[in-house]
Design a protein around this motif. Structure first.
Motif, PDB file in Angstrom:
ATOM      1  N   UNK A 177       0.833  -1.208   0.000  1.00 28.00           N
ATOM      2  CA  UNK A 177       0.000   0.000   0.000  1.00 28.00           C
ATOM      3  C   UNK A 177       0.866   1.255   0.000  1.00 28.00           C
ATOM      4  N   UNK A 178       1.921   1.237   0.828  1.00 24.84           N
ATOM      5  CA  UNK A 178       2.825   2.391   0.876  1.00 24.84           C
ATOM      6  C   UNK A 178       3.573   2.541  -0.438  1.00 24.84           C
ATOM      7  N   UNK A 179       3.998   1.419  -1.020  1.00 25.99           N
ATOM      8  CA  UNK A 179       4.722   1.461  -2.297  1.00 25.99           C
ATOM      9  C   UNK A 179       3.849   2.082  -3.379  1.00 25.99           C
ATOM     10  N   UNK A 180       2.587   1.701  -3.413  1.00 28.02           N
ATOM     11  CA  UNK A 180       1.666   2.255  -4.420  1.00 28.02           C
ATOM     12  C   UNK A 180       1.523   3.761  -4.235  1.00 28.02           C
ATOM     13  N   UNK A 181       1.436   4.202  -2.995  1.00 28.34           N
ATOM     14  CA  UNK A 181       1.305   5.635  -2.736  1.00 28.34           C
ATOM     15  C   UNK A 181       2.527   6.403  -3.249  1.00 28.34           C
ATOM     16  N   UNK A 182       3.730   5.854  -3.006  1.00 27.24           N
ATOM     17  CA  UNK A 182       4.951   6.538  -3.459  1.00 27.24           C
ATOM     18  C   UNK A 182       5.038   6.544  -4.991  1.00 27.24           C
ATOM     19  N   UNK A 183       4.732   5.430  -5.630  1.00 25.79           N
ATOM     20  CA  UNK A 183       4.801   5.384  -7.093  1.00 25.79           C
ATOM     21  C   UNK A 183       3.764   6.305  -7.725  1.00 25.79           C
ATOM     22  N   UNK A 184       2.594   6.361  -7.123  1.00 27.25           N
ATOM     23  CA  UNK A 184       1.547   7.252  -7.640  1.00 27.25           C
ATOM     24  C   UNK A 184       1.976   8.707  -7.512  1.00 27.25           C
ATOM     25  N   UNK A 185       2.587   9.038  -6.374  1.00 29.62           N
ATOM     26  CA  UNK A 185       3.077  10.401  -6.186  1.00 29.62           C
ATOM     27  C   UNK A 185       4.170  10.730  -7.207  1.00 29.62           C
ATOM     28  N   UNK A 186       5.048   9.754  -7.471  1.00 27.28           N
ATOM     29  CA  UNK A 186       6.100   9.972  -8.467  1.00 27.28           C
ATOM     30  C   UNK A 186       5.500  10.229  -9.846  1.00 27.28           C
ATOM     31  N   UNK A 187       4.442   9.510 -10.196  1.00 26.52           N
ATOM     32  CA  UNK A 187       3.776   9.713 -11.490  1.00 26.52           C
ATOM     33  C   UNK A 187       3.169  11.103 -11.575  1.00 26.52           C
ATOM     34  N   UNK A 188       2.637  11.584 -10.462  1.00 27.86           N
ATOM     35  CA  UNK A 188       2.042  12.926 -10.461  1.00 27.86           C
ATOM     36  C   UNK A 188       3.118  14.000 -10.631  1.00 27.86           C
ATOM     37  N   UNK A 189       4.310  13.734 -10.074  1.00 27.79           N
ATOM     38  CA  UNK A 189       5.396  14.718 -10.174  1.00 27.79           C
ATOM     39  C   UNK A 189       6.057  14.702 -11.550  1.00 27.79           C
ATOM     40  N   UNK A 190       6.170  13.517 -12.144  1.00 29.68           N
ATOM     41  CA  UNK A 190       6.879  13.386 -13.424  1.00 29.68           C
ATOM     42  C   UNK A 190       6.179  12.340 -14.272  1.00 29.68           C
ATOM     43  N   UNK A 191       5.379  12.795 -15.236  1.00 26.03           N
ATOM     44  CA  UNK A 191       4.637  11.869 -16.092  1.00 26.03           C
ATOM     45  C   UNK A 191       5.405  11.488 -17.353  1.00 26.03           C
ATOM     46  N   UNK A 192       6.700  11.833 -17.402  1.00 26.27           N
ATOM     47  CA  UNK A 192       7.507  11.493 -18.578  1.00 26.27           C
ATOM     48  C   UNK A 192       8.322  10.220 -18.369  1.00 26.27           C
ATOM     49  N   UNK A 193       8.270   9.661 -17.164  1.00 21.54           N
ATOM     50  CA  UNK A 193       9.034   8.458 -16.852  1.00 21.54           C
ATOM     51  C   UNK A 193       8.051   7.325 -16.596  1.00 21.54           C
ATOM     52  N   UNK A 194       8.015   6.339 -17.516  1.00 16.52           N
ATOM     53  CA  UNK A 194       7.033   5.262 -17.393  1.00 16.52           C
ATOM     54  C   UNK A 194       7.448   4.217 -16.369  1.00 16.52           C
ATOM     55  N   UNK A 195       8.663   4.318 -15.839  1.00 16.44           N
ATOM     56  CA  UNK A 195       9.103   3.320 -14.863  1.00 16.44           C
ATOM     57  C   UNK A 195       8.242   3.363 -13.611  1.00 16.44           C
ATOM     58  N   UNK A 196       7.711   4.552 -13.279  1.00 16.98           N
ATOM     59  CA  UNK A 196       6.843   4.642 -12.106  1.00 16.98           C
ATOM     60  C   UNK A 196       5.564   3.831 -12.325  1.00 16.98           C
ATOM     61  N   UNK A 197       5.040   3.900 -13.544  1.00 20.82           N
ATOM     62  CA  UNK A 197       3.817   3.171 -13.863  1.00 20.82           C
ATOM     63  C   UNK A 197       4.059   1.665 -13.858  1.00 20.82           C
TER      64      UNK A 197
END
Length: 411
Positions: free
Chosen positions: A106-126
């Motif tokens: 659950x915590x990992x998903x929150x961090x990855x989602x936040x990373x996607x919101x900050x930088x949508x040019x890196x698909x590794x977060x997705x």
């Protein structure tokens, strides 16, 4: 060679070796000039003049000058903010990776989602987040299996299945992908009927339906089906026309013309509530579609809701004051309302109209309003006071509403 290296390292040391004949000879060759030592500056008369050398001197070599350092470029505020956001996204990713290793999904998903919101040019977060969802599904299966072995509480098994369904729904890319998630939510509900699980099931079913509509959307095929429906309508084959219009709406649910046409079919078949629903949807999609007002007004007229029909026709006339269908509709409504006022309709018909009117929330509000109740009493007992009430535009409008609905008769 040692002297040359020393001069190359420290050009100021040339003065130390300037009197050395070897150094003079090297400099003469490099510069292509005749250099003499200070004590031999006066030429000897007996010595012959030096012969010019025939060979070309080697090309002049210069010590490589150090390249100037590039001047720092001005960084715009947008670029600076972009770099800061990327750096923050990387930190969120690292935090997500750490949580993933600890199986804190659950915590990992929150961090990855936040990373996607900050930088949508890196698909590794997705992709990282997708991996977490997949892992969650696997762990949920293990939890369910182990829970059954231990005969755990049904609520715990239901919770594990709900989490698996949530993970599957997050991974869904098309409408069919939601089937497994929906099935998992349904299994969870058989274990324990949790409101949260039921909510997630409804959301998944709604998302599946929306995706199905998007995947089925095709305006060109919708127009073809609409034309087929028009042909069936001309041949008075109304059920077949409804089938084609329905298929057209599946292909393009945003076309008000199709709703209007299907409403006409329902009217011909006597299915007034269905026709009214389509007419209202038509006007919802395009409030300026005049034909929608004629359809809706006609259906309300056939339902003997003459007051509502007249309001609909009048609303259409605001858009098209010269529309003959709308003008004729208003005329028919006035005729029916006047018949009721003159007592030219049967008692059964009057009772039917009044019963329908009493189901209208607006009519109910008027009749329960203390002021309007006093106005109605004055109409029966105090005509002079009633005339004063009619000078109030709000009261007059409500009285007209009651007259049109057949509740009040003016003779």
């Amino acid at each position: 060679m040692q002297m040359l290296r020393e001069v190359q390292r420290n050009p100021s040391s040339l003065n130390m070796y300037i009197n050395d004949p070897r150094m003079m000879q090297v400099l003469s060759l490099m510069l292509n000039i005749n250099l003499q030592r200070p004590e031999a500056s006066e030429p000897s008369q007996s010595s012959p003049p030096p012969q010019p050398q025939q060979t070309q001197p080697p090309p002049e070599t210069k010590a490589r000058e150090p390249e100037p350092e590039p001047e720092p470029m001005d960084v715009t505020d947008d670029e600076k903010e972009r770099k800061e956001r990327k750096a923050a996204a990387q930190k969120e990713k690292e935090a997500g990776n750490a949580a993933y290793k600890k199986k804190d999904f659950e915590t990992a998903i929150q961090h990855y989602t936040k990373a996607m919101e900050l930088d949508d040019e890196d698909i590794s977060y997705l992709t990282n987040r997708a991996a977490v969802y997949i892992e969650m599904g696997k762990d949920c299966d293990k939890a369910v299996e182990r829970g059954r072995e231990l005969r755990a509480d049904f609520k715990m098994i239901s919770r594990a299945l709900t989490r698996k369904g949530t993970a599957l729904a997050k991974l869904a890319k098309c409408s069919k992908d939601f089937d497994v998630a929906i099935e998992t939510f349904q299994k969870a509900l058989t274990e324990h009927r949790n409101p949260d699980t039921l909510k997630k099931l409804n959301e998944a079913e709604r998302a599946k339906k929306e995706l199905e509509q998007q995947e089925y959307y095709d305006p060109k095929l919708a127009d073809e089906e609409r034309e087929k429906g028009n042909e069936m309508f001309k041949e008075q084959k109304y059920p077949e026309a409804i089938k084609h219009y329905t298929e057209a709406l599946r292909r393009n649910p945003k076309d008000p013309r199709v709703y209007s046409n299907r409403a006409a079919c329902y009217t011909k078949l006597g299915a007034m509530p269905e026709g009214l629903k389509d007419a209202e949807k038509c006007l919802e999609l395009d409030p300026n579609f005049t034909k929608g007002y004629t359809r809706k007004g006609a259906i309300q007229f056939f339902m003997k809701e003459y007051d509502k029909a007249m309001e609909t026709y009048q609303a259409g006339l605001k858009l098209d004051p010269n529309n003959q269908e709308l003008l004729d509709g208003v005329k028919r409504c006035i005729e029916q309302i006047n018949k009721a006022n003159r007592g030219e309709i049967s008692q059964d018909e009057l009772q039917e109209r009044q019963n329908k009117a009493m189901q209208d929330p607006e009519i109910q509000n008027i009749l329960t309003d203390p002021i309007m109740r006093q106005v109605l009493v004055d109409f029966q007992e105090n005509p002079k006071a009633a005339q004063e009430h009619l000078k109030n535009p709000g009261v007059m409008q409500k009285i007209q509403k009651l007259v049109s609905a057949g509740i009040v008769q003016m003779r």
